[in-house]
Design an enzyme around this catalytic site. Structure first.
Site, PDB file in Angstrom:
ATOM      1  N   LYS A 147       0.858  -1.182   0.000  1.00  0.00           N
ATOM      2  CA  LYS A 147       0.000   0.000   0.000  1.00  0.00           C
ATOM      3  C   LYS A 147       0.901   1.240   0.000  1.00  0.00           C
ATOM      4  O   LYS A 147       1.963   1.247   0.643  1.00  0.00           O
ATOM      5  CB  LYS A 147      -0.871  -0.038   1.257  1.00  0.00           C
ATOM      6  CG  LYS A 147      -1.962   1.026   1.336  1.00  0.00           C
ATOM      7  CD  LYS A 147      -2.808   0.789   2.591  1.00  0.00           C
ATOM      8  CE  LYS A 147      -3.954   1.777   2.721  1.00  0.00           C
ATOM      9  NZ  LYS A 147      -4.785   1.511   3.922  1.00  0.00           N
TER      10      LYS A 147
ATOM     11  N   SER B 201      -9.493   1.287   2.907  1.00  0.00           N
ATOM     12  CA  SER B 201      -8.686   2.080   2.021  1.00  0.00           C
ATOM     13  C   SER B 201      -7.570   1.309   1.308  1.00  0.00           C
ATOM     14  O   SER B 201      -6.942   1.839   0.415  1.00  0.00           O
ATOM     15  CB  SER B 201      -8.072   3.236   2.820  1.00  0.00           C
ATOM     16  OG  SER B 201      -7.186   2.730   3.804  1.00  0.00           O
TER      17      SER B 201
ATOM     18  N   SER C 237     -10.009  -0.899   6.989  1.00  0.00           N
ATOM     19  CA  SER C 237      -9.295  -0.723   5.715  1.00  0.00           C
ATOM     20  C   SER C 237      -8.531  -1.935   5.199  1.00  0.00           C
ATOM     21  O   SER C 237      -8.081  -1.935   4.059  1.00  0.00           O
ATOM     22  CB  SER C 237      -8.348   0.469   5.809  1.00  0.00           C
ATOM     23  OG  SER C 237      -9.095   1.659   5.739  1.00  0.00           O
TER      24      SER C 237
END
Ligand SMILES: *[C@@H]1O[C@H](CO)[C@@H](O)[C@H](O)[C@H]1NC(C)=O
Ligand SMILES: *[C@@H]1O[C@H](CO)[C@@H](O)[C@H](O)[C@H]1NC(C)=O
Ligand SMILES: *[C@@H]1O[C@H](CO)[C@@H](O)[C@H](O)[C@H]1NC(C)=O
Ligand SMILES: *[C@@H]1O[C@H](CO)[C@@H](O)[C@H](O)[C@H]1NC(C)=O
Ligand SMILES: *[C@@H]1O[C@H](CO)[C@@H](O)[C@H](O)[C@H]1NC(C)=O
Ligand SMILES: *[C@@H]1O[C@H](CO)[C@@H](O)[C@H](O)[C@H]1NC(C)=O
Ligand SMILES: CC(=O)N[C@H]1CO[C@H](CO)[C@@H](O)[C@@H]1O
Length: 572
Positions: free
Chosen positions: A124, A206, A230
């Site tokens: 990420k 996310s 997330s």
């Protein structure tokens, strides 16, 4: 890391879906030159290949880590900006081939370091990697493009030591969804990431790009981060296995922060077995994140938890109020049917299901605003002057070409660069503004922090486990079911549960995304107390192996990349 603030658009429409459920072509076969017999050996299909299968192929010299990186790069190219334009990957590591070459050589001369040796992993984009390697770390924001971080993130140091190859950076909801009411999976740098199971479906967030990329084999495995939902939600929406570890099991040093009290880094993979391998590597103490110093040691070998009988004789509770009170995104009748069927499976696997086993604090959690108070203050503090050894993220950068050095600068930067950071329908930065307006860690803040611990842990998850004499709790993953574990700092392990049917009414999730939609996956979450990952992994593995839900449905045809190892392996 703050998944669930996006406003779900209420407009509903019907759509005729494209043909879905088509399968990737059969695994490719080849006769390998270095295998002495004339045995025909199969190369693993990269759509699904596990770490163990990749290690087998690498050890048998069927292919190299260089081949793996080339194949994943080609697969990313097919679907990221071309074809279905999934926008799951932000950057490819310019040093990945060189890293793979060195690790191939080491494997051949000295042997492998462990199960992640030569395995590509996608990070990420809020997880820092040293700038000399060529990758940026930006949390999706142009305000961090070209910034020079002081060091690798703590988890990245562990990955490199274990011989993993950093494949690239994944798109995400910008600032891990701590910016405003924006659609999940959108960032200024990456645009709108979308799901591989239905065109333009919500990937959730996310850790959106980590989820989408892993779901169709654009990487072997990936890392995400969670503050509240997330990892769990994109794991659910993208048909994956994911682990949101206890806060303090994995280091947050060098990760663009939201909250020292809730942030945690974890694996997003196609199987619990792969997740156990990755967690075993990234877990552990780090002097740069003092929350990790409180964890029990040594770090368990989580692969030892992979026991098909793990649910036998256990007591699993259903905290029904957590999802039946959630009328916005949870309590979906279709998901509930699949969930009740999962409870039958849990019983068939030898466990006692206690239903309901409500959290004594459930009604209070449903109306509490304490989490927002904590996160608003933590975000500004972590980003600016800092409170733990995580330190001020912007202030610690060695260089930042955008000139942004504070939250106030960031807000001004977004407004000054609307073409980059505030395109039509993606303008909102109310969360940043709300956080900027806070005045620090005063009595209201400390009270909210104490309420959260009490609501999530003491009178929440721990109380239910004790009252009903349970080994774990179980919940459908969609919706706000992550809140109790988020405010307690407790772990969640998620596996595939089911898929929306062909005739589901399609809803809008954001300006460019739909949810629910035909074929879009949803997951099942196991919850427990602090540092109960070993047990939760066992329970999730037993369920996963019994049901094998992931392969009941594949991504839509255009979203399945065609490049396989045989297409990149240099001629014998
Ligand atoms: C990182 O950002 C710089 C711009 O500052 C760009 O030149 C470079 O290509 C980026 N790296 C990658 C791998 O995209
Ligand atoms: C981390 O360090 C800070 C500052 O020294 C201290 O206030 C805090 O209690 C420590 N936290 C843990 C979990 O050790
Ligand atoms: C949650 O649901 C229960 C019934 O299961 C109800 O009694 C309670 O009032 C609800 N709480 C909220 C905050 O909606
Ligand atoms: C925080 O939680 C407590 C306990 O449920 C509650 O009384 C209080 O109203 C909450 N505060 C906010 C701001 O929601
Ligand atoms: C703490 O600060 C917040 C703003 O960040 C403010 O709303 C609140 O009233 C303050 N509480 C106290 C006790 O000063
Ligand atoms: C969808 O199809 C199922 C059977 O395949 C049926 O039971 C259900 O009523 C249908 N739902 C809608 C909204 O048409
Ligand atoms: C690897 C990759 O395809 N990255 C792209 C991600 O999206 C941005 C915005 O469209 C592109 O600039 C990158 O090249």
């Amino acid at each position: 890391m703050w998944a669930l603030k996006a406003v779900r658009w209420l407009v509903i429409f019907f759509a005729v879906g494209p043909s879905i459920g088509q399968h990737a072509r059969a695994p490719d076969e080849l006769l390998h030159p270095s295998v002495p017999t004339t045995k025909r050996v199969q190369l693993p299909d990269l759509y699904e290949a596990s770490i163990a299968e990749l290690q087998d192929g690498l050890d048998s010299h069927l292919f190299t880590s260089v081949d793996l990186v080339k194949a994943y790069f080609a697969r990313i190219e097919e679907v990221n900006l071309e074809g279905p334009q999934l926008r799951a990957v932000l950057e490819l590591n310019p040093s990945a081939i060189a890293q793979a070459k060195a690790l191939d050589l080491e494997r051949n001369t000295k042997g492998k370091r462990g199960p992640l040796h030569g395995i590509p992993i996608l990070l990420k984009d809020n997880i820092a990697t040293v700038s000399s390697e060529g990758l940026n770390t930006t949390a999706g924001s142009f305000s961090l493009l070209g910034s020079v971080v002081p060091d690798d993130a703590g988890v990245v140091k562990r990955l490199r030591k274990a011989g993993a190859i950093i494949l690239g950076k994944a798109n995400l909801s910008e600032f891990a969804h701590f910016r405003g009411n924006l659609a999940s999976g959108w960032s200024g740098r990456g645009g709108q990431c979308t799901n591989a199971y239905f065109p333009h479906a919500d990937p959730c967030g996310s850790s959106s790009g980590s989820g989408v990329a892993t779901s169709i084999g654009l990487t072997a495995v990936s890392l995400g981060s969670e503050t509240d939902g997330s990892i769990t939600c994109p794991t659910s929406n993208n048909n994956l296995a994911g682990i949101k570890p206890t806060v303090g099991l994995t280091s947050r040093a060098g990760v663009v922060p939201i909250s020292e009290h809730q942030d945690t880094i974890g694996p997003m993979t196609r199987s619990i077995a792969d997740a156990a391998v990755v967690l075993s590597v990234i877990a552990g103490k780090d002097p740069n994140d003092n929350f990790t110093l409180a964890q029990p040691s040594p770090v368990p070998d989580y692969t030892k938890a992979l026991n098909k009988d793990a649910l036998k004789g256990k007591r699993i509770g259903v905290p029904r109020k957590v999802f039946t009170n959630d009328t916005i995104t949870g309590n979906d009748p279709f998901v509930n049917i699949a969930f009740d069927a999962a409870l039958d499976t849990i019983r068939a696997l030898g466990a006692t299901v206690v239903d309901p086993a409500d959290l004594p604090s459930a009604d209070e959690i449903a109306v509490s605003n304490n989490e927002t108070i904590v996160l608003d203050v933590d975000f500004k503090a972590s980003l600016l002057f800092c409170c733990i050894q995580l330190n001020s993220y912007y202030a610690n950068l060695l260089e930042n070409p955008s000139g942004v050095r504070s939250l106030a600068d960031l807000i001004a930067f977004n407004d000054a660069n609307p073409e980059l950071e505030e395109p039509p329908r993606f303008e909102d930065q109310s969360e940043l503004i709300e956080s900027q307006a806070t005045t620090g860690m005063n009595a209201t803040y400390f009270q909210a922090l104490a309420f959260d611990k009490d609501l999530g842990a003491t009178r929440g998850i721990d109380a239910a486990l004790k009252q009903f004499d349970l080994d774990a709790l179980i919940l459908p993953a969609p919706g706000f079911t992550t809140v109790p574990a988020a405010i307690a700092g407790y772990p969640i392990v998620t596996v595939p549960l089911g898929f929306y049917p062909e005739n589901i009414t399609i809803g809008l999730a954001g300006p460019e995304t739909v949810y629910p939609a035909p074929g879009v996956p949803f997951g099942l979450s196991f919850l427990g107390t602090a540092f109960s990952e070993f047990q939760l992994i066992g329970f999730a593995f037993a369920y996963e192996q019994k049901t094998k839900t992931r392969l009941a449905r594949k991504a839509f045809a255009e979203a399945i990349p065609k490049t396989q190892l045989q297409d990149v392996i240099s001629s014998p």
